[in-house]
Design a protein around this motif. Structure first.
Motif, PDB file in Angstrom:
ATOM      1  N   PRO A 182       0.816  -1.226   0.000  1.00  0.00           N
ATOM      2  CA  PRO A 182       0.000   0.000   0.000  1.00  0.00           C
ATOM      3  C   PRO A 182       0.850   1.277   0.000  1.00  0.00           C
ATOM      4  CG  PRO A 182      -0.219  -1.166   2.100  1.00  0.00           C
ATOM      5  CD  PRO A 182       0.561  -2.043   1.185  1.00  0.00           C
ATOM      6  N   LEU A 183       2.027   1.195   0.587  1.00  0.00           N
ATOM      7  CA  LEU A 183       2.911   2.367   0.596  1.00  0.00           C
ATOM      8  C   LEU A 183       3.431   2.665  -0.805  1.00  0.00           C
ATOM      9  CD1 LEU A 183       4.861   1.579   3.876  1.00  0.00           C
ATOM     10  CD2 LEU A 183       3.062   3.288   3.570  1.00  0.00           C
ATOM     11  N   LEU A 184       3.811   1.626  -1.528  1.00  0.00           N
ATOM     12  CA  LEU A 184       4.303   1.826  -2.891  1.00  0.00           C
ATOM     13  C   LEU A 184       3.186   2.301  -3.818  1.00  0.00           C
ATOM     14  CD1 LEU A 184       6.719  -1.215  -3.062  1.00  0.00           C
ATOM     15  CD2 LEU A 184       7.347   1.213  -3.020  1.00  0.00           C
ATOM     16  N   VAL A 185       1.968   1.828  -3.599  1.00  0.00           N
ATOM     17  CA  VAL A 185       0.819   2.305  -4.380  1.00  0.00           C
ATOM     18  C   VAL A 185       0.602   3.793  -4.113  1.00  0.00           C
ATOM     19  CG1 VAL A 185      -1.707   2.163  -4.607  1.00  0.00           C
ATOM     20  CG2 VAL A 185      -0.319   0.074  -4.604  1.00  0.00           C
ATOM     21  N   LYS A 186       0.656   4.192  -2.853  1.00  0.00           N
ATOM     22  CA  LYS A 186       0.466   5.605  -2.504  1.00  0.00           C
ATOM     23  C   LYS A 186       1.560   6.469  -3.127  1.00  0.00           C
ATOM     24  CE  LYS A 186      -0.269   8.827   1.254  1.00  0.00           C
ATOM     25  NZ  LYS A 186      -0.365   9.053   2.680  1.00  0.00           N
ATOM     26  N   ALA A 187       2.817   6.004  -3.084  1.00  0.00           N
ATOM     27  CA  ALA A 187       3.917   6.766  -3.684  1.00  0.00           C
ATOM     28  C   ALA A 187       3.684   6.947  -5.185  1.00  0.00           C
ATOM     29  CB  ALA A 187       5.249   6.064  -3.426  1.00  0.00           C
ATOM     30  N   ARG A 188       3.230   5.884  -5.857  1.00  0.00           N
ATOM     31  CA  ARG A 188       2.936   5.966  -7.300  1.00  0.00           C
ATOM     32  C   ARG A 188       1.815   6.960  -7.579  1.00  0.00           C
ATOM     33  NH1 ARG A 188       2.765   0.353  -7.083  1.00  0.00           N
ATOM     34  NH2 ARG A 188       4.877  -0.407  -7.270  1.00  0.00           N
ATOM     35  N   GLU A 189       0.812   6.988  -6.702  1.00  0.00           N
ATOM     36  CA  GLU A 189      -0.293   7.931  -6.881  1.00  0.00           C
ATOM     37  C   GLU A 189       0.168   9.376  -6.693  1.00  0.00           C
ATOM     38  OE1 GLU A 189      -3.131   6.567  -4.006  1.00  0.00           O
ATOM     39  OE2 GLU A 189      -3.840   4.936  -5.299  1.00  0.00           O
ATOM     40  N   LEU A 190       1.046   9.598  -5.710  1.00  0.00           N
ATOM     41  CA  LEU A 190       1.522  10.951  -5.410  1.00  0.00           C
ATOM     42  C   LEU A 190       2.538  11.468  -6.431  1.00  0.00           C
ATOM     43  CD1 LEU A 190       1.937  10.628  -1.541  1.00  0.00           C
ATOM     44  CD2 LEU A 190       0.231  12.002  -2.749  1.00  0.00           C
ATOM     45  N   ALA A 191       3.379  10.583  -6.940  1.00  0.00           N
ATOM     46  CA  ALA A 191       4.428  10.999  -7.878  1.00  0.00           C
ATOM     47  C   ALA A 191       4.675   9.893  -8.904  1.00  0.00           C
ATOM     48  CB  ALA A 191       5.708  11.339  -7.121  1.00  0.00           C
ATOM     49  N   PRO A 192       3.730   9.698  -9.829  1.00  0.00           N
ATOM     50  CA  PRO A 192       3.866   8.588 -10.780  1.00  0.00           C
ATOM     51  C   PRO A 192       5.110   8.678 -11.651  1.00  0.00           C
ATOM     52  CG  PRO A 192       2.032  10.022 -11.386  1.00  0.00           C
ATOM     53  CD  PRO A 192       2.525  10.482 -10.046  1.00  0.00           C
ATOM     54  N   GLU A 193       5.567   9.894 -11.936  1.00  0.00           N
ATOM     55  CA  GLU A 193       6.742  10.051 -12.780  1.00  0.00           C
ATOM     56  C   GLU A 193       8.019   9.548 -12.108  1.00  0.00           C
ATOM     57  OE1 GLU A 193       6.403  13.619 -10.209  1.00  0.00           O
ATOM     58  OE2 GLU A 193       4.991  12.411 -11.322  1.00  0.00           O
ATOM     59  N   LEU A 194       8.013   9.474 -10.777  1.00  0.00           N
ATOM     60  CA  LEU A 194       9.192   9.019 -10.039  1.00  0.00           C
ATOM     61  C   LEU A 194       9.037   7.630  -9.455  1.00  0.00           C
ATOM     62  CD1 LEU A 194      10.047  12.309  -8.134  1.00  0.00           C
ATOM     63  CD2 LEU A 194      11.172  11.380 -10.157  1.00  0.00           C
ATOM     64  N   TRP A 195       7.811   7.239  -9.112  1.00  0.00           N
ATOM     65  CA  TRP A 195       7.606   5.982  -8.391  1.00  0.00           C
ATOM     66  C   TRP A 195       6.919   4.893  -9.212  1.00  0.00           C
ATOM     67  CZ3 TRP A 195       9.889   4.233  -4.241  1.00  0.00           C
ATOM     68  CH2 TRP A 195      10.572   5.161  -3.441  1.00  0.00           C
TER      69      TRP A 195
END
Length: 129
Positions: A105-118
């Protein structure tokens, strides 16, 4: 923290990221430790060092530095990119330790917040610079 200490901390953190990019892990580690020593209240020094540790042989070592980062960010309002890195690095460290249930869930949240980086679930030194 003094302005001089903060400026030196920034310089050392950026130098650490450059060493990481060049594959010079021990030099990078020394620069991050120096940055934290010079300005222990600077959340970005903890962020850079946690990223470095999360990529190392013992990614669980990143977790206490992410805890310290959390504490510092509770005091200072961080930009959204920092939030993405904070949760993404915790997720990456947990995934590397085998705790995929907590990491996902943490990696999903990071992708949602900054998809270009995560989007790849990884934050390189170059991306953090």
């Amino acid at each position: 923290c003094s302005l001089v200490g903060s400026e030196m901390c920034i310089r050392d953190r950026l130098e650490g990221l450059r060493h990481d990019e060049a594959g010079q892990r021990s030099l990078a580690r020394n620069q991050y430790k120096l940055a934290i020593q010079l300005d222990p209240g600077n959340p970005y020094a903890y962020l850079a060092y946690a990223r470095h540790l999360a990529e190392g042989r013992d990614p669980a070592r990143a977790l206490p530095y992410l805890d310290k980062l959390d504490g510092l960010l509770a005091i200072e309002r961080a930009p959204p990119g920092v939030e993405a890195h904070r949760v993404g690095l915790r997720g990456a460290a947990l995934r590397a330790t085998g705790d995929t249930d907590a990491a996902a869930p943490l990696l999903v949240k990071a992708r949602e917040l900054a998809p270009e980086l995560w989007s790849d679930g990884h934050l390189s030194a170059a991306e953090l610079r």
